[in-house]
Design a protein around this motif. Sequence first.
Motif: not given
Length: 118
Positions: A25-32, A66-71
């Motif tokens: 589960t990844d963040h659409i708007m990144s945490r950073s 996909a997760n590794s490409s989104k970063l």
Amino acid sequence: ALRPIDGKPIDVTTGQPMNTADWATDHIMSRSEIARDPRFARLTPLQRDAILLEVPENYLPLTPEANSSKLNLSVDDWIAARAANGKPLPTEIVKALRAADVRARAAIEAMFNRFLSP
């Protein structure tokens, strides 16, 4: 286009249901990106955790690839980067991701407003 089918999350790289339990589960708007907002520094530690972890509109299931490409890329930057690398996302997924990004940003903004309103 992003709704699960038969309880299986959608693989954004294909538009098809994932056939693996190996997804994140990844963040659409990144945490950073959220943490770089100047208002973030004015939040209490509990509010920071809430804005980073408790906004369901900001979550998206992704395959490891996909997760590794989104970063930490924004949705638009990620879409462009995949296209530039010869791995474009399906058109219907691009539209759905952009709509999900709008919803996620609105939810994050609403939470900032709720926490920081007088």
